[in-house]
Design an enzyme around this catalytic site. Structure first.
Site, PDB file in Angstrom:
ATOM      1  N   VAL A   1      16.252  32.754  15.912  1.00  0.00           N
ATOM      2  CA  VAL A   1      16.628  33.916  16.722  1.00  0.00           C
ATOM      3  C   VAL A   1      17.499  33.543  17.904  1.00  0.00           C
ATOM      4  O   VAL A   1      18.044  34.406  18.576  1.00  0.00           O
ATOM      5  CB  VAL A   1      15.372  34.665  17.218  1.00  0.00           C
ATOM      6  CG1 VAL A   1      14.612  35.236  16.042  1.00  0.00           C
ATOM      7  CG2 VAL A   1      14.473  33.748  18.037  1.00  0.00           C
ATOM      8  N   GLY A   2      17.644  32.252  18.185  1.00  0.00           N
ATOM      9  CA  GLY A   2      18.513  31.828  19.266  1.00  0.00           C
ATOM     10  C   GLY A   2      17.869  31.950  20.634  1.00  0.00           C
ATOM     11  O   GLY A   2      16.704  32.318  20.773  1.00  0.00           O
ATOM     12  N   ARG A   3      18.658  31.635  21.652  1.00  0.00           N
ATOM     13  CA  ARG A   3      18.191  31.691  23.031  1.00  0.00           C
ATOM     14  C   ARG A   3      19.223  32.425  23.865  1.00  0.00           C
ATOM     15  O   ARG A   3      20.386  32.517  23.490  1.00  0.00           O
ATOM     16  CB  ARG A   3      18.015  30.273  23.596  1.00  0.00           C
ATOM     17  CG  ARG A   3      16.983  29.461  22.880  1.00  0.00           C
ATOM     18  CD  ARG A   3      16.956  28.050  23.427  1.00  0.00           C
ATOM     19  NE  ARG A   3      15.939  27.273  22.749  1.00  0.00           N
ATOM     20  CZ  ARG A   3      15.913  25.958  22.726  1.00  0.00           C
ATOM     21  NH1 ARG A   3      16.843  25.269  23.339  1.00  0.00           N
ATOM     22  NH2 ARG A   3      14.958  25.319  22.097  1.00  0.00           N
TER      23      ARG A   3
ATOM     24  N   ASP B   1      19.214  26.663  31.312  1.00  0.00           N
ATOM     25  CA  ASP B   1      19.868  27.556  30.360  1.00  0.00           C
ATOM     26  C   ASP B   1      20.934  28.437  30.987  1.00  0.00           C
ATOM     27  O   ASP B   1      21.869  28.853  30.303  1.00  0.00           O
ATOM     28  CB  ASP B   1      18.828  28.433  29.662  1.00  0.00           C
ATOM     29  CG  ASP B   1      17.928  27.640  28.726  1.00  0.00           C
ATOM     30  OD1 ASP B   1      18.128  26.415  28.611  1.00  0.00           O
ATOM     31  OD2 ASP B   1      17.032  28.243  28.118  1.00  0.00           O
TER      32      ASP B   1
ATOM     33  N   ALA C   1      15.308  21.818  26.865  1.00  0.00           N
ATOM     34  CA  ALA C   1      14.390  21.545  27.971  1.00  0.00           C
ATOM     35  C   ALA C   1      14.697  20.209  28.639  1.00  0.00           C
ATOM     36  O   ALA C   1      14.680  20.105  29.871  1.00  0.00           O
ATOM     37  CB  ALA C   1      12.945  21.569  27.465  1.00  0.00           C
TER      38      ALA C   1
ATOM     39  N   HIS D   1      11.276  -4.945  12.770  1.00  0.00           N
ATOM     40  CA  HIS D   1      11.057  -4.677  11.346  1.00  0.00           C
ATOM     41  C   HIS D   1       9.563  -4.557  11.080  1.00  0.00           C
ATOM     42  O   HIS D   1       8.785  -5.354  11.586  1.00  0.00           O
ATOM     43  CB  HIS D   1      11.630  -5.822  10.505  1.00  0.00           C
ATOM     44  CG  HIS D   1      11.373  -5.668   9.042  1.00  0.00           C
ATOM     45  ND1 HIS D   1      12.090  -4.796   8.249  1.00  0.00           N
ATOM     46  CD2 HIS D   1      10.451  -6.265   8.235  1.00  0.00           C
ATOM     47  CE1 HIS D   1      11.633  -4.872   7.010  1.00  0.00           C
ATOM     48  NE2 HIS D   1      10.645  -5.752   6.970  1.00  0.00           N
TER      49      HIS D   1
END
Length: 203
Positions: free
Chosen positions: A9-11, A50, A58, A182
């Site tokens: 839905v996005g921001r 934002d 964040a 590793h």
């Protein structure tokens, strides 16, 4: 037919209802325009998070806040958005930091790209998570790392290393010359740098 559909839905920035409209700040569309120190067009007024635009993450907002606090305390700091890693916490996960190959080519510079598959990584084999890869994008002339992308299970844990490489101005030789433990997924970053230089060990 699809088994799964991803709906996002996005921001949007929180710019209404707290008095922003009463300040004479320059805007970039719905966002507040800031410089590399998060200063707005009004002296003594900073903006973070934002409301300052993409990427709306964040960890970006937190880093901006820390930087502004240091600037207000009299320290010299600035902010480079290229070093901010972004992660999609999907399955498999997706990580990107810096420029994609397409973005790097758009700058007009010649680039080198190397990709190493998790199918040749010991830790991925142990985890039975061999799908995915790490890709490194670098300048062809001086091997400066411009971007890193990864897809695979657990690759979000590599995001900090990718961001560090961009932030410190690492070259392919820096990554290739660093001993990676590793068996870890991080070895794929090492191998991708080696492959970009033309001499990967395990592929």
């Amino acid at each position: 037919a699809a088994d799964t559909i991803l709906v996002t839905v996005g921001r949007r920035p929180f710019v209404e209802g707290w008095g922003l409209e009463e300040l004479a700040l320059d805007r970039d569309g719905r966002f507040i325009r800031v410089d590399d120190q998060c200063r707005t067009s009004m002296r003594g007024v900073y903006a973070i998070g934002d409301v300052t635009g993409e990427p709306m993450l964040a960890h970006r907002a937190m880093a901006q806040g820390e930087m502004v606090a240091e600037i207000v305390a009299g320290h010299k700091r600035n902010w480079d958005r290229r070093a901010i890693p972004a992660v999609c916490f999907t399955d498999p996960e997706v990580v990107t930091a810096g420029l994609s190959p397409e973005e790097a080519r758009a700058t007009g510079r010649e680039i080198k790209v190397g990709q190493f598959p998790f199918s040749a990584n010991g830790r991925a084999m142990i985890m039975e998570a061999e799908d995915g890869f790490v890709r490194v994008v670098a300048r062809a002339d001086n091997h400066l790392v411009l971007g890193i992308q990864a897809v695979g299970q657990g690759v979000s844990e590599l995001a900090a290393a990718f961001g560090l490489a961009i932030e410190m101005g690492a070259r392919l030789e820096d990554v290739a010359g660093t001993i990676h433990t590793h068996p870890t997924l991080g070895e794929a970053f090492h191998e991708a740098a080696l492959r970009t230089l033309g001499h990967a060990l395990h592929i």
